[in-house]
Scaffold this motif. Sequence first.
Motif, short mmCIF file in Angstrom:
data_model
loop_
_atom_site.label_atom_id
_atom_site.label_comp_id
_atom_site.label_asym_id
_atom_site.label_seq_id
_atom_site.Cartn_x
_atom_site.Cartn_y
_atom_site.Cartn_z
N PHE A 12 0.81 -1.21 0.00
CA PHE A 12 0.00 0.00 0.00
C PHE A 12 0.85 1.27 0.00
CE2 PHE A 12 -2.86 -3.23 1.74
CZ PHE A 12 -3.85 -3.14 0.79
N TYR A 19 -4.13 2.22 -6.25
CA TYR A 19 -5.38 2.04 -5.50
C TYR A 19 -6.29 3.26 -5.68
CZ TYR A 19 -8.69 1.00 -1.87
OH TYR A 19 -9.86 0.75 -1.22
N ARG A 31 -18.19 0.48 -5.01
CA ARG A 31 -17.87 -0.06 -3.68
C ARG A 31 -17.94 1.04 -2.62
NH1 ARG A 31 -12.10 -1.84 -2.10
NH2 ARG A 31 -12.26 0.25 -1.25
N GLY A 61 -7.34 2.04 8.61
CA GLY A 61 -6.86 1.68 7.28
C GLY A 61 -7.59 2.52 6.25
N GLY A 63 -6.82 4.38 3.80
CA GLY A 63 -6.44 4.47 2.39
C GLY A 63 -6.46 5.91 1.92
N ASP A 82 -3.73 5.11 9.08
CA ASP A 82 -3.20 4.17 8.08
C ASP A 82 -1.73 3.92 8.37
OD1 ASP A 82 -4.61 3.32 5.14
OD2 ASP A 82 -2.45 2.97 5.31
N SER A 83 -1.23 2.74 7.96
CA SER A 83 0.19 2.43 8.16
C SER A 83 1.03 2.84 6.95
CB SER A 83 0.37 0.93 8.44
OG SER A 83 -0.20 0.19 7.37
N ASP A 110 -0.54 1.53 13.27
CA ASP A 110 -0.89 0.15 12.96
C ASP A 110 -2.26 -0.20 13.54
OD1 ASP A 110 -1.05 -2.59 12.68
OD2 ASP A 110 1.03 -2.95 13.32
N ALA A 111 -3.14 -0.70 12.66
CA ALA A 111 -4.51 -1.03 13.07
C ALA A 111 -4.55 -2.11 14.15
CB ALA A 111 -5.30 -1.51 11.85
N HIS A 129 -12.85 -0.73 6.56
CA HIS A 129 -13.28 -1.16 5.22
C HIS A 129 -12.10 -1.69 4.41
CE1 HIS A 129 -17.22 1.44 5.06
NE2 HIS A 129 -17.17 0.60 6.08
N ASN A 130 -12.22 -2.96 4.02
CA ASN A 130 -11.19 -3.61 3.20
C ASN A 130 -9.80 -3.52 3.81
OD1 ASN A 130 -13.24 -2.56 0.70
ND2 ASN A 130 -12.69 -4.71 0.88
C1 LIG Z 1 -7.60 -1.91 0.34
S1 LIG Z 1 -7.11 -0.47 1.18
C2 LIG Z 1 -8.67 0.11 1.82
C3 LIG Z 1 -8.65 1.57 2.06
C4 LIG Z 1 -9.96 2.17 2.53
N1 LIG Z 1 -10.37 1.66 3.80
C5 LIG Z 1 -11.05 1.98 1.50
O1 LIG Z 1 -12.05 1.31 1.81
O2 LIG Z 1 -10.90 2.49 0.39
C6 LIG Z 1 -6.34 -1.10 2.66
C7 LIG Z 1 -5.70 -0.02 3.50
O3 LIG Z 1 -5.35 -0.58 4.77
C8 LIG Z 1 -4.09 -0.07 5.13
N2 LIG Z 1 -3.47 -1.03 6.07
C9 LIG Z 1 -3.07 -2.29 5.81
N3 LIG Z 1 -2.57 -2.85 6.93
C10 LIG Z 1 -2.66 -1.92 7.91
C11 LIG Z 1 -2.33 -1.88 9.29
N4 LIG Z 1 -1.77 -2.94 9.91
N5 LIG Z 1 -2.56 -0.75 9.99
C12 LIG Z 1 -3.12 0.34 9.38
N6 LIG Z 1 -3.46 0.36 8.09
C13 LIG Z 1 -3.24 -0.74 7.36
C14 LIG Z 1 -3.33 0.04 3.83
O4 LIG Z 1 -2.22 0.88 3.91
C15 LIG Z 1 -4.43 0.55 2.91
O5 LIG Z 1 -4.49 1.95 2.89
#
Ligand SMILES: C[S@@+](CC[C@H](N)C(=O)[O-])C[C@H]1O[C@@H](n2cnc3c(N)ncnc32)[C@H](O)[C@@H]1O
Length: 270
Positions: A12, A19, A31, A61, A63, A82-83, A110-111, A129-130
């Motif tokens: 990411f 993305y 979506r 997260g 995004g 977000d990370s 970190d989530a 979400h996702n």
């Molecule tokens: C598929 S994107 C989804 C983004 C947004 N939630 C959306 O629905 O459009 C996944 C997001 O989760 C973040 N992510 C993944 N692992 C993470 C973690 N451990 N802590 C925080 N964010 C994380 C990624 O950096 C990315 O921005």
Amino acid sequence: MKMTANADSGRFQSDAHKYAAYLETPEGRLRSDLSSANLQDFLPLQATLQAKDSLCALDVGCGTGATGVRLARLGMHVTLLDSSPAMLDIAKRTAQEAGVTEKVVLQHGDATRLTNLFQTGSFDVILCHNVLEYLDDPIAVLRGAARALRDSSAILSVLVRNRAGEVFKAAIQAGDLAVAENNLTAEWGEESLYGGRVRLFTSDSLQAMLKAASLAVIAERGVRVLADYLPSRISRSAEYARILELERKLSSRPEYAAVARYTQCFARLP
Ligand SMILES: C[S@@+](CC[C@H](N)C(=O)[O-])C[C@H]1O[C@@H](n2cnc3c(N)ncnc32)[C@H](O)[C@@H]1O
């Protein structure tokens, strides 16, 4: 708009713009629009009345920040977590373009460490979400989210990849019957946008995780039931409004939601 520190990067970080571009496609827009419309139906009462600006939301997260910023536009105070610094840069621009920077805090973190990042009972709305698809321990995130919900009127919205949708996608879009059959029981799928694996959920597995995090599921919706399989003569952009309207109707009917590409669950503290 404040920005605080630390965490990891990965796919990411390098593919943040890929993305963001996906979210501009009809599929990406659907979506976001469908999950946001579903969310509107479950926001705490104040969000639909006058006192929206007293509500606090967390987008785990986040995004590009597209969904969280919609809540800021409703007047809520929103923390975008977000990370990936690259994602947070895009989220910052999303907030600026929407003119809501004073409502938004960007947080790099970190989530899986929500418990260390936020005090108990901090948020009225939490979005996840996702994100669970990419984590080794999704229940840890849900436990942290449960602890961060303010009270029993606060709401958690979780959106995840639905395994049944992967069966339809492989058979109808790719015409790959072997993958379709394999996906009937697969716990992981292939991420087509960035490569790498993505966790697949069933309604039962998601509900079990929410229960393990001491959360009560109040509703389930399907996101993108038919749109991915429409014949090419139907223009996704010209017919966007009609497709969205049809998908909204399918979303809350369990027989259609069961095979959607994504499952969205709304949960509260019991
Ligand atoms: C598929 S994107 C989804 C983004 C947004 N939630 C959306 O629905 O459009 C996944 C997001 O989760 C973040 N992510 C993944 N692992 C993470 C973690 N451990 N802590 C925080 N964010 C994380 C990624 O950096 C990315 O921005």
